[in-house]
Design a protein around this motif. Structure first.
Motif, PDB file in Angstrom:
ATOM      1  N   GLY A  45     -10.823   9.185  -0.074  1.00  0.00           N
ATOM      2  CA  GLY A  45     -11.747   8.556  -1.009  1.00  0.00           C
ATOM      3  C   GLY A  45     -11.557   7.058  -1.127  1.00  0.00           C
ATOM      4  O   GLY A  45     -10.721   6.440  -0.468  1.00  0.00           O
ATOM      5  N   ASP A  46     -12.336   6.458  -2.021  1.00  0.00           N
ATOM      6  CA  ASP A  46     -12.293   5.019  -2.254  1.00  0.00           C
ATOM      7  C   ASP A  46     -10.934   4.614  -2.812  1.00  0.00           C
ATOM      8  O   ASP A  46     -10.247   5.404  -3.477  1.00  0.00           O
ATOM      9  CB  ASP A  46     -13.417   4.642  -3.235  1.00  0.00           C
ATOM     10  N   PHE A  47     -10.556   3.352  -2.573  1.00  0.00           N
ATOM     11  CA  PHE A  47      -9.266   2.860  -3.050  1.00  0.00           C
ATOM     12  C   PHE A  47      -9.291   2.539  -4.543  1.00  0.00           C
ATOM     13  O   PHE A  47      -8.246   2.520  -5.192  1.00  0.00           O
ATOM     14  CB  PHE A  47      -8.850   1.616  -2.260  1.00  0.00           C
ATOM     15  N   ALA A  48     -10.472   2.305  -5.104  1.00  0.00           N
ATOM     16  CA  ALA A  48     -10.570   1.871  -6.497  1.00  0.00           C
ATOM     17  C   ALA A  48      -9.842   2.800  -7.474  1.00  0.00           C
ATOM     18  O   ALA A  48      -9.101   2.323  -8.339  1.00  0.00           O
ATOM     19  CB  ALA A  48     -12.033   1.714  -6.895  1.00  0.00           C
ATOM     20  N   TYR A  99       0.845  -1.200   0.000  1.00  0.00           N
ATOM     21  CA  TYR A  99       0.000   0.000   0.000  1.00  0.00           C
ATOM     22  C   TYR A  99       0.876   1.244   0.000  1.00  0.00           C
ATOM     23  O   TYR A  99       0.658   2.187  -0.777  1.00  0.00           O
ATOM     24  CB  TYR A  99      -0.926  -0.022   1.211  1.00  0.00           C
ATOM     25  N   ARG A 146      -8.580  -6.347  -2.663  1.00  0.00           N
ATOM     26  CA  ARG A 146      -9.472  -6.214  -1.507  1.00  0.00           C
ATOM     27  C   ARG A 146      -8.667  -5.970  -0.234  1.00  0.00           C
ATOM     28  O   ARG A 146      -9.031  -5.145   0.610  1.00  0.00           O
ATOM     29  CB  ARG A 146     -10.319  -7.478  -1.357  1.00  0.00           C
ATOM     30  N   HIS A 201      -7.562   5.440   6.953  1.00  0.00           N
ATOM     31  CA  HIS A 201      -8.411   6.634   6.943  1.00  0.00           C
ATOM     32  C   HIS A 201      -9.515   6.562   7.981  1.00  0.00           C
ATOM     33  O   HIS A 201      -9.994   7.611   8.450  1.00  0.00           O
ATOM     34  CB  HIS A 201      -8.948   6.870   5.529  1.00  0.00           C
ATOM     35  N   ASP A 202      -9.887   5.357   8.373  1.00  0.00           N
ATOM     36  CA  ASP A 202     -10.820   5.227   9.497  1.00  0.00           C
ATOM     37  C   ASP A 202     -10.166   5.740  10.769  1.00  0.00           C
ATOM     38  O   ASP A 202     -10.799   6.457  11.557  1.00  0.00           O
ATOM     39  CB  ASP A 202     -11.221   3.743   9.665  1.00  0.00           C
ATOM     40  N   HIS A 230      -6.274   0.706   3.156  1.00  0.00           N
ATOM     41  CA  HIS A 230      -6.668   2.094   2.869  1.00  0.00           C
ATOM     42  C   HIS A 230      -7.790   2.525   3.803  1.00  0.00           C
ATOM     43  O   HIS A 230      -7.746   3.617   4.398  1.00  0.00           O
ATOM     44  CB  HIS A 230      -7.107   2.188   1.406  1.00  0.00           C
ATOM     45  N   TRP A 231      -8.794   1.667   3.953  1.00  0.00           N
ATOM     46  CA  TRP A 231      -9.920   1.989   4.849  1.00  0.00           C
ATOM     47  C   TRP A 231      -9.444   2.107   6.289  1.00  0.00           C
ATOM     48  O   TRP A 231      -9.837   3.032   7.016  1.00  0.00           O
ATOM     49  CB  TRP A 231     -10.992   0.905   4.748  1.00  0.00           C
ATOM     50  N   GLY A 258      -7.394  -2.486  -0.248  1.00  0.00           N
ATOM     51  CA  GLY A 258      -8.510  -1.597   0.066  1.00  0.00           C
ATOM     52  C   GLY A 258      -8.804  -1.565   1.557  1.00  0.00           C
ATOM     53  O   GLY A 258      -9.172  -0.521   2.102  1.00  0.00           O
TER      54      GLY A 258
END
Length: 357
Positions: A300-303, A261, A339, A349-350, A345-346, A342
């Motif tokens: 934002g989203d990891f996508a 990451y 996944r 940022h969480d 990443h979540w 991701g």
């Protein structure tokens, strides 16, 4: 990483620069602001930033060994910068080659801390937490039959083997272990992943979510490691793991994914700084196309990050091959690996959203 610019003459600068080659000003990095600034010496021994605020600083005390260019606010009681204050054991500079090895180690560690600070992650030093983040940089014993230093993590203490700063020795170890990639920066990013598993997952109340992605972390680690080295890895490991070593245990899977990451967002930030875009002329599908204009440090989203990274990595790998080099990024990002990335990443940022007030 990003490009910097001299506030005095506009010359483009790199993170490790200590002097502007155009105007001659000494340079220092301000970690609190994320700036590499030109400086002017003051009569009281401090340095005045040539940025508009004109703030005054002192250099980290490790600057005298030519291993650090970070600054400390002039009014601060600290003598070490935000990165160097985490060192517990540094190389014995009386040994030949030790200073060069330490400089290489610090360059990698400072790049790590650039990212940790950008991500808003906690970096507790000794005395600031029950389990602080600290580093030992250790040399092997002088006798050939002595125990070798192993790079690893233990309750917040990260040990980096000084031998890893020797490019030839590190390459020998990489080839002997069948690894596609082995760098000092990679070691730091992997080992600090264990620290943040403890901090963000175990202590952060995210065990259930993490286990749903990475599996059972309660498996006996010693037995898992023994099985890994005795039996090898499953033939289909690439379908679900970023590396062969990630198959060892859920902890190693997390640490390997954490490192990747950081690899990805660092490379993409630099690609954005250079305005890199990819449009493969021979590609009729439009899949090998990307514009590196994604904010990798945003919430934002990891996508979008992975969708930008894949074409750019493909292009960089192709350029490397033109120079007879191995792929810059010799890894496959399968859907299960994406996944996992991701989730990292979540998780980051969480934590940032929960602690930002």
């Amino acid at each position: 990483m990003k490009l910097f610019k001299c506030p005095h003459c506009g010359q483009l600068l790199y993170f490790e620069n200590v002097k502007c080659e155009r105007c001659g000003h000494r340079l220092g990095y301000i970690p609190e602001a994320g700036y590499l600034t030109a400086l002017e010496p003051q009569d009281d021994g401090t340095w005045r930033s040539l940025r508009p605020d004109g703030a005054r600083y002192r250099f980290c005390s490790n600057a005298e060994y030519d291993v650090c260019n970070w600054l400390v606010p002039a009014e601060s009681p600290d003598t070490l910068c935000r990165a160097c204050r985490h060192n517990r054991t540094v190389p014995n500079l009386g040994r030949p080659g030790a200073q060069l090895a330490w400089r290489k180690i610090e360059e990698a560690k400072h790049r790590l801390f650039y990212q940790l600070l950008r991500l808003g992650l906690p970096t507790p030093a000794e005395g600031e937490a029950k389990e602080p983040l600290i580093f030992d940089f250790l040399a092997d014993p002088p006798t050939p039959d002595g125990p070798r230093v192993l790079t690893g993590h233990d309750d917040g203490l990260i040990t980096i083997a000084l031998a890893e700063a020797d490019d030839a020795e590190r390459e020998r170890r990489r080839a002997a272990m069948g690894e596609p990639y082995r760098t000092l920066l990679g070691h730091f990013r992997h080992e600090v992943g264990h620290f943040y598993w403890d901090l963000l997952v175990r202590d952060g109340g995210r065990l259930a979510e993490c286990r749903a992605v990475f599996g059972n972390d309660e498996e006996d680690y010693g037995e898992a490691l023994k099985r890994h080295y005795e039996e090898g890895v499953p033939e289909n490991w690439r379908e679900s793991y970023i590396s062969a070593y990630a198959t060892t245990h859920a902890w190693e899977d997390f640490a390997e994914t954490w490192a990747h990451y950081l690899h990805i967002i660092d490379c993409l930030e630099m690609a954005r700084a250079f305005g890199i875009s990819v449009q493969a002329r021979a590609d009729d599908t439009g899949l090998i196309a990307a514009d590196a204009d994604v904010d990798v440090y945003g919430p934002g989203d990891f996508a979008p990050i992975v969708q930008t990274w894949l074409p750019i990595a493909f292009a960089l790998n192709s350029v490397n091959r033109c120079m007879g080099q191995t792929d810059l990024y010799p890894f496959v990002l399968s859907p299960p690996v994406v996944r996992k990335l991701g989730f990292i990443h979540w998780l980051v940022h969480d934590h940032r959203s929960r602690t930002s007030g």
